[in-house]
Design an enzyme around this catalytic site. Structure first.
Site, PDB file in Angstrom:
ATOM      1  CG  ASP A   8      -2.024  -1.031   1.131  1.00  0.00           C
ATOM      2  OD1 ASP A   8      -2.076  -1.756   0.114  1.00  0.00           O
ATOM      3  OD2 ASP A   8      -2.828  -1.120   2.068  1.00  0.00           O
ATOM      4  CG  ASP A 129     -12.595  -1.468  -1.217  1.00  0.00           C
ATOM      5  OD1 ASP A 129     -12.206  -2.627  -1.428  1.00  0.00           O
ATOM      6  OD2 ASP A 129     -12.056  -0.462  -1.714  1.00  0.00           O
TER       7      ASP A 129
END
Length: 243
Positions: A8, A129
Site C-alpha cells: 500500500d 470495499d
C-alpha cells in the site's frame, strides 16, 4: 489458491492503514521496489499494490513508486487506487501491469468497467470495499447504498477477471478475514473472488484450504506479513500442499 502480498503506497512509502484511515498509517518500508523484490524472493508469485493517495485524489499519485516496483519484480502486479478512465487503464497496462483494479468507478460508471473488460480481456478486476455490508468509495471516504453482492452481480458476464472483496471494518486490525461475507459473495457470482481485510495468522491460511473457500482465487495479506505474524514459507507450503 494465491496469497497476494500487499504493498500500500502513501507518499511514496509502503504503509499499512488501520480501518482505512490515512491518519493511521504505519510506514513499513521507504523503498517499495525493494519490498517488491523481497516478496518475490520469499516465493510469492503475485503482488497486490494500492495507490492510497490516488484512491482519494481520483488520479495516480504514486506512479513513480509503482513504476519502480514493476521494474524490480518479474511477478505479475495488480494495481488499484485512482484509476478511473480507459486511457489511464491502458497507460498502466502498457507499462507492464498485469491487472488493473477498478473500485470507485465500478459504482459510479459500471459501463466503463464493462468497456474496459472488452478492451482488455482478463486484465480488469473490480475492487469491492464494504463497510457494514455497504460499498464504500472515494478511498473509503463515502459509503453508498449498494450491497457488495448487488454490485458484484452487475458485472456478471462482463468478463471481470476477479473481484477483490475487502471488509473495511477488519482491514489492518488483524481480526481475521470475514469468511462468512466473503464466501457468501463468492457463492452469489461466478466471478473469482479474492479475500481482503484482516488476514491475521496461519489460521486464516488454513481456512483458505477448507472446501467452502476453495472457490476463491486467493487472499491478500498486508500487516500480518510485515509484522511477522505469518511465516511466508509456511503459508505458501500450506497452500501448495492443499492446492
Amino acid at each position: 489458491m494465491i496469497l497476494f502480498p500487499a504493498i500500500d503506497l502513501k507518499d511514496g512509502q509502503c504503509v499499512r492503514l488501520k480501518l482505512g484511515d490515512m491518519d493511521e498509517a504505519t510506514v513499513y518500508n521507504t523503498d517499495p521496489a525493494a519490498q517488491a523484490r523481497s516478496f518475490e524472493e520469499q516465493g510469492f508469485e503475485w503482488l497486490h499494490v494500492v495507490d492510497l493517495n490516488g484512491a482519494f485524489a481520483g488520479a495516480s499519485v504514486n506512479g513513480d513508486a509503482v513504476e519502480a516496483i514493476l521494474k524490480a519484480t518479474k511477478n505479475p502486479v495488480q494495481l488499484g487506487g485512482g484509476i478511473r478512465t480507459i486511457a489511464h487503464i491502458e497507460a498502466w497496462l502498457d507499462k507492464g501491469l498485469s491487472r488493473v483494479i477498478l473500485g470507485t468507478v465500478a459504482v459510479r460508471d459500471p459501463d466503463l468497467v464493462k468497456e474496459a473488460c472488452r478492451a482488455f480481456p482478463g486484465r480488469i478486476a473490480v475492487g469491492i470495499d464494504a463497510r457494514g455490508g455497504k460499498v464504500a468509495v472515494e478511498g473509503w471516504a463515502e459509503t453508498s447504498d449498494l450491497s457488495a453482492i448487488e454490485l458484484a452481480r452487475r458485472f456478471e458476464g462482463a468478463g471481470v477477471a476477479a473481484i477483490i472483496y475487502t471488509d473495511i471494518d477488519r482491514d489492518g486490525v488483524l481480526t481475521g478475514i470475514n469468511w462468512g461475507s466473503t464466501i457468501e459473495l463468492a457463492d452469489a457470482v461466478s466471478i473469482p473472488v479474492i479475500a481482503s481485510g484482516g488476514l491475521a495468522s496461519l489460521a486464516d491460511i488454513v481456512r483458505m484450504t477448507m472446501p467452502d473457500a476453495t472457490k476463491l482465487e486467493g487472499a491478500i495479506s498486508g500487516r500480518a506479513l510485515y509484522d511477522g505474524r505469518i511465516d511466508p514459507a509456511e503459508a505458501l507450503r500450506i497452500l501448495q500442499k492443499n492446492g
